[in-house]
Design a protein around this motif. Structure first.
Motif, PDB file in Angstrom:
ATOM      1  N   ARG A 421       0.806  -1.216   0.000  1.00 20.29           N
ATOM      2  CA  ARG A 421       0.000   0.000   0.000  1.00 20.29           C
ATOM      3  C   ARG A 421       0.843   1.271   0.000  1.00 20.29           C
ATOM      4  NH1 ARG A 421      -5.373  -0.477   0.998  1.00 20.29           N
ATOM      5  NH2 ARG A 421      -5.388   1.678   1.707  1.00 20.29           N
ATOM      6  N   ARG A 422       2.124   1.159   0.311  1.00 25.41           N
ATOM      7  CA  ARG A 422       2.958   2.360   0.332  1.00 25.41           C
ATOM      8  C   ARG A 422       3.110   2.963  -1.062  1.00 25.41           C
ATOM      9  NH1 ARG A 422       8.456   4.055   0.978  1.00 25.41           N
ATOM     10  NH2 ARG A 422       9.328   1.981   0.658  1.00 25.41           N
ATOM     11  N   ARG A 423       2.857   2.180  -2.108  1.00 25.77           N
ATOM     12  CA  ARG A 423       2.934   2.720  -3.466  1.00 25.77           C
ATOM     13  C   ARG A 423       1.810   3.721  -3.733  1.00 25.77           C
ATOM     14  NH1 ARG A 423      -0.062   0.092  -7.791  1.00 25.77           N
ATOM     15  NH2 ARG A 423       1.733   0.387  -9.150  1.00 25.77           N
ATOM     16  N   LEU A 424       0.764   3.707  -2.890  1.00 29.42           N
ATOM     17  CA  LEU A 424      -0.327   4.673  -3.031  1.00 29.42           C
ATOM     18  C   LEU A 424       0.010   6.016  -2.405  1.00 29.42           C
ATOM     19  CD1 LEU A 424      -3.384   2.385  -2.137  1.00 29.42           C
ATOM     20  CD2 LEU A 424      -2.532   2.978  -4.411  1.00 29.42           C
ATOM     21  N   SER A 425       1.209   6.130  -1.804  1.00 28.38           N
ATOM     22  CA  SER A 425       1.583   7.378  -1.132  1.00 28.38           C
ATOM     23  C   SER A 425       2.055   8.438  -2.114  1.00 28.38           C
ATOM     24  CB  SER A 425       2.678   7.125  -0.086  1.00 28.38           C
ATOM     25  OG  SER A 425       3.867   6.669  -0.700  1.00 28.38           O
ATOM     26  N   MET A 426       2.126   8.087  -3.402  1.00 25.38           N
ATOM     27  CA  MET A 426       2.511   9.068  -4.422  1.00 25.38           C
ATOM     28  C   MET A 426       1.527   8.979  -5.585  1.00 25.38           C
ATOM     29  SD  MET A 426       6.334   9.897  -5.667  1.00 25.38           S
ATOM     30  CE  MET A 426       6.725  11.518  -6.338  1.00 25.38           C
ATOM     31  N   ARG A 427       1.289  10.098  -6.226  1.00 29.92           N
ATOM     32  CA  ARG A 427       0.331  10.153  -7.336  1.00 29.92           C
ATOM     33  C   ARG A 427       0.746   9.179  -8.436  1.00 29.92           C
ATOM     34  NH1 ARG A 427      -2.931  14.517  -7.805  1.00 29.92           N
ATOM     35  NH2 ARG A 427      -1.399  15.759  -6.655  1.00 29.92           N
ATOM     36  N   PRO A 428      -0.189   8.381  -8.979  1.00 32.24           N
ATOM     37  CA  PRO A 428       0.157   7.418 -10.029  1.00 32.24           C
ATOM     38  C   PRO A 428       0.552   8.107 -11.319  1.00 32.24           C
ATOM     39  CG  PRO A 428      -2.217   7.558  -9.790  1.00 32.24           C
ATOM     40  CD  PRO A 428      -1.627   8.375  -8.675  1.00 32.24           C
ATOM     41  N   GLY A 429       1.214   7.350 -12.211  1.00 32.02           N
ATOM     42  CA  GLY A 429       1.715   7.966 -13.435  1.00 32.02           C
ATOM     43  C   GLY A 429       1.511   7.118 -14.674  1.00 32.02           C
ATOM     44  N   LEU A 430       1.848   7.695 -15.822  1.00 34.17           N
ATOM     45  CA  LEU A 430       1.800   6.979 -17.097  1.00 34.17           C
ATOM     46  C   LEU A 430       2.921   5.956 -17.198  1.00 34.17           C
ATOM     47  CD1 LEU A 430       1.107   9.917 -19.593  1.00 34.17           C
ATOM     48  CD2 LEU A 430      -0.463   8.083 -18.976  1.00 34.17           C
ATOM     49  N   THR A 431       4.061   6.266 -16.604  1.00 34.54           N
ATOM     50  CA  THR A 431       5.215   5.390 -16.688  1.00 34.54           C
ATOM     51  C   THR A 431       6.003   5.461 -15.392  1.00 34.54           C
ATOM     52  OG1 THR A 431       7.217   4.879 -17.978  1.00 34.54           O
ATOM     53  CG2 THR A 431       6.681   7.194 -17.680  1.00 34.54           C
ATOM     54  N   CYS A 432       6.808   4.423 -15.162  1.00 31.23           N
ATOM     55  CA  CYS A 432       7.629   4.407 -13.951  1.00 31.23           C
ATOM     56  C   CYS A 432       8.858   3.532 -14.214  1.00 31.23           C
ATOM     57  CB  CYS A 432       6.823   3.898 -12.758  1.00 31.23           C
ATOM     58  SG  CYS A 432       7.522   4.402 -11.152  1.00 31.23           S
ATOM     59  N   ILE A 433       9.571   3.166 -13.164  1.00 31.08           N
ATOM     60  CA  ILE A 433      10.796   2.390 -13.331  1.00 31.08           C
ATOM     61  C   ILE A 433      10.525   1.073 -14.039  1.00 31.08           C
ATOM     62  CG2 ILE A 433      12.611   1.159 -12.079  1.00 31.08           C
ATOM     63  CD1 ILE A 433      12.659   3.361 -10.046  1.00 31.08           C
ATOM     64  N   TRP A 434       9.369   0.459 -13.737  1.00 34.06           N
ATOM     65  CA  TRP A 434       9.060  -0.830 -14.369  1.00 34.06           C
ATOM     66  C   TRP A 434       8.966  -0.705 -15.884  1.00 34.06           C
ATOM     67  CZ3 TRP A 434       4.755  -1.585 -17.381  1.00 34.06           C
ATOM     68  CH2 TRP A 434       3.783  -0.587 -17.327  1.00 34.06           C
TER      69      TRP A 434
END
Length: 482
Positions: A421-434
Motif C-alpha cells: 500500500r505504500r505505493r499509493l503514497s505518491m500520485r500514479p503515473g503513465l510510466t515508472c521504473i518498471w
C-alpha cells in the motif's frame, strides 16, 4: 501539511505579483511614448525598480493580501491592490518629484501603476475563482485522522476548524476508551481505537494520521506510528507540545526536527514531529506538477492527428465504445476514472473470469499474452502504448502524473499486502521504473511493487526526466507490451 503548502504558494504568489509589477513598469511607457524613445531610456528604468518592487511588496503584504487568501471574497482581494496603487503610487510619485529623477516621469508612474493594478486584480480574481472551484469539488484538501480526544486534542481540532484555509478535513477521531466510540467530540465522531486504524485507513481515504495524545500513550502508539509510515506509507504527525518525544527515526521516514525538542513544523502554536515516506520537497513537487500540466497539454494538442486516426481505426474494425473507462486508485486510495482507447471486444470484462487460469502475473494483477479479448487493432495500439494516450487528460486534470506507479484497480488494492500500500503514497503515473525495466516482461508482482517503492524512495525531478527519456525508446520499440 497543507499549512506548509500554503506558505510555499504564498511566497510563490508574492514572486509572481512582483513579476507582474516589473512587466507593467517596463511595458507601460509604450502606451504613451514612441518606441525609439522608450528603448533609449530603457536602462535608466532599472534605477527606480527596487523602490517600486519594495512599495508594491510591502503595501500588498501590510494590506492583508497574503493572509488566508482562500477565504476571501472578490472585494477583499481587489481592495488591497487598489489601496497599494493609491498609497504606494502617491508615495513613490512624491519621492520621484523630491529626488528630481528626470528619467521617470509622472506619466510613466501613472500608467505603470494602472497597468499593474488591472493585471493584479485579474490575477487575484482568477485565483479566487479557481480556489473556490477546488474547494467545491473537494480538491486541495487533506483528509486527516486524529488520534486523541482529550483537552489538547479538542483545542487542536478547534484550531483546525477556525482555519479552513488550511484545507484540513477531519474524517474522525480515535480513542481507546470503548465508552467513547460513536460519541461526538468537537463536532467529529469517535470511530474506533488505535488497533482499528489499519482497517479504517483501508476503507477510507486518509492522507495523514495526527497523534495528539497524552504522554502516557506514547509507548502504546509508537509501533502504530512506525507501521503507518514504513508499511502503509502514510504521513504521520505527532503533536509534541508540553513534552519531548523519544521516537527513533523510522526506516523510510523523513523526520522534521534537527534535534529532540526542536521542530521545524508547526500548526498554529502546536509543534509537530513529522514522519513521512513520500517525498516532501515542495518546490520539486511543484515543478513536477508544472511539468505534468505543460507536457500533457502539449501532448493532447500535438497528438490530435493520432487520436483522429485511432478513432477511425477502432470504430471501423469493431463494435463498442471508443474509450474504455475504468475506476482506478490514485493518491492514498482516491478513486478516479481512467481513460484508454478500447483495445478489447465490448464484453471483455464479462469474459475475464474464464481466463484467470491463464494469468501470467503473480499477485492480484491480471496479465496474459495473446489475450483472445484483444482486437487486431488493439494489439497494435497496445504494442506502441497508443491506447494509453487518453490518459494525458488524466494527467492534465491531476488524477495522474507523467511519472509514477501505475494506478491500480480498487479490487487489486483490496488484495494488497500492507507493504504494497505504500505505493499509493505518491500520485500514479503513465510510466515508472518498471516501464524502462522491461515493461510487462516483469511477471512477479512483488518485484513490480519493489520497483515502485524504489521510485518513491529515490524520487527527484531529475529521476522523472531519466524515466521519461527511457520510456520513449521502450515504447517506440514496442518491447514487452501485452
Amino acid at each position: 501539511m497543507l499549512k506548509e503548502y500554503h506558505l510555499f504558494f504564498r511566497r510563490l504568489m508574492i514572486c509572481f505579483d512582483l513579476f507582474i509589477v516589473t512587466i507593467s513598469f517596463f511595458l507601460s511607457p509604450f502606451l504613451f511614448s514612441d518606441y525609439g524613445d522608450v528603448i533609449q531610456q530603457f536602462g535608466s528604468y532599472f534605477i527606480l525598480l527596487p523602490a517600486l518592487l519594495s512599495v508594491w511588496g510591502i503595501f500588498l503584504h501590510n494590506f492583508g493580501m497574503y493572509e488566508s487568501f482562500r477565504t476571501k471574497n472578490i472585494t477583499e482581494v481587489i481592495f488591497p491592490v487598489i489601496e497599494t496603487a493609491l498609497v504606494g503610487g502617491g508615495l513613490l510619485g512624491s519621492f520621484v518629484f523630491l529626488a528630481k529623477i528626470q528619467t521617470i516621469g509622472s506619466e510613466h508612474l501613472f500608467y505603470s501603476f494602472f497597468m499593474a493594478t488591472i493585471l493584479l486584480c485579474g490575477e487575484k480574481v482568477s485565483l479566487l475563482f479557481f480556489m473556490q472551484y477546488q474547494r467545491k469539488n473537494g480538491f486541495n484538501t487533506r483528509n486527516v485522522l486524529i488520534v486523541g480526544t482529550g483537552k489538547r486534542a479538542q483545542h487542536f481540532i478547534n484550531t483546525i476548524g477556525k482555519n479552513v484555509e488550511w484545507g484540513i478535513n477531519v474524517i474522525g477521531l480515535i480513542d481507546n476508551d470503548a465508552a467513547k466510540k460513536n460519541t461526538v467530540v468537537c463536532g467529529n465522531k469517535v470511530i474506533g481505537a488505535v488497533k482499528d486504524i489499519p482497517a479504517i485507513i483501508h476503507k477510507t481515504v486518509v492522507d495523514e494520521v495526527m497523534f495528539v495524545v497524552p504522554r502516557s500513550w506514547l509507548n502504546t502508539v509508537e509501533e502504530m506510528i512506525r507501521y503507518l509510515c514504513d508499511i502503509e506509507g502514510l504521513k504521520v504527525s505527532v503533536a509534541v507540545d508540553l513534552f519531548t518525544l523519544n521516537l527513533a527515526r523510522t526506516k523510510y521516514s523523513h523526520v522534521t526536527p534537527d534535534t529532540l525538542g526542536k521542530t521545524r513544523s508547526y500548526l498554529s502554536e502546536f509543534p509537530l514531529l513529522v514522519f513521512e515516506s513520500a517525498p516532501d520537497k515542495l518546490l520539486q513537487l511543484f515543478i513536477k506538477r508544472l511539468m505534468d500540466i505543460i507536457f500533457s497539454g502539449i501532448a493532447i494538442v500535438s497528438l490530435f492527428p493520432v487520436f483522429l486516426i485511432t478513432t477511425i481505426a477502432i470504430k471501423t474494425t469493431s463494435n463498442g465504445p471508443l474509450f474504455f473507462t475504468q475506476k482506478r486508485c490514485s493518491l492514498n486510495g482516491r478513486v478516479f476514472k481512467l481513460y484508454k482507447f478500447r483495445t478489447m471486444v465490448a464484453d471483455a470484462e464479462a469474459k475475464r473470469g474464464a481466463l484467470l487460469k491463464n494469468n501470467e502475473m503473480q499477485g492480484p494483477v491480471f496479465k496474459m499474452s495473446n489475450d483472445p479479448r484483444v482486437t487486431k487493432i488493439g494489439k497494435f495500439l497496445r504494442k506502441y502504448s497508443i491506447d494509453e494516450f487518453p490518459q494525458f487528460w488524466n494527467v492534465l486534470k491531476g488524477d495522474m502524473s507523467l511519472v509514477g506507479p501505475r494506478p491500480p484497480i480498487p479490487k487489486e488494492v483490496d488484495e494488497y499486502e500492507p507493504w504494497h500500500r505504500r505505493r499509493l503514497s505518491m500520485r500514479p503515473g503513465l510510466t515508472c521504473i518498471w516501464q524502462v525495466s522491461g515493461r510487462n516482461k516483469i511477471t512477479n508482482f512483488d518485484e513490480w511493487m519493489r520497483l515502485d517503492l524504489e521510485y518513491i524512495d529515490k524520487w527527484s525531478v531529475w529521476l522523472d526526466f531519466k524515466i521519461l527519456f527511457g520510456t520513449v525508446p521502450a515504447v517506440l520499440a514496442g518491447s514487452g507490451a501485452k
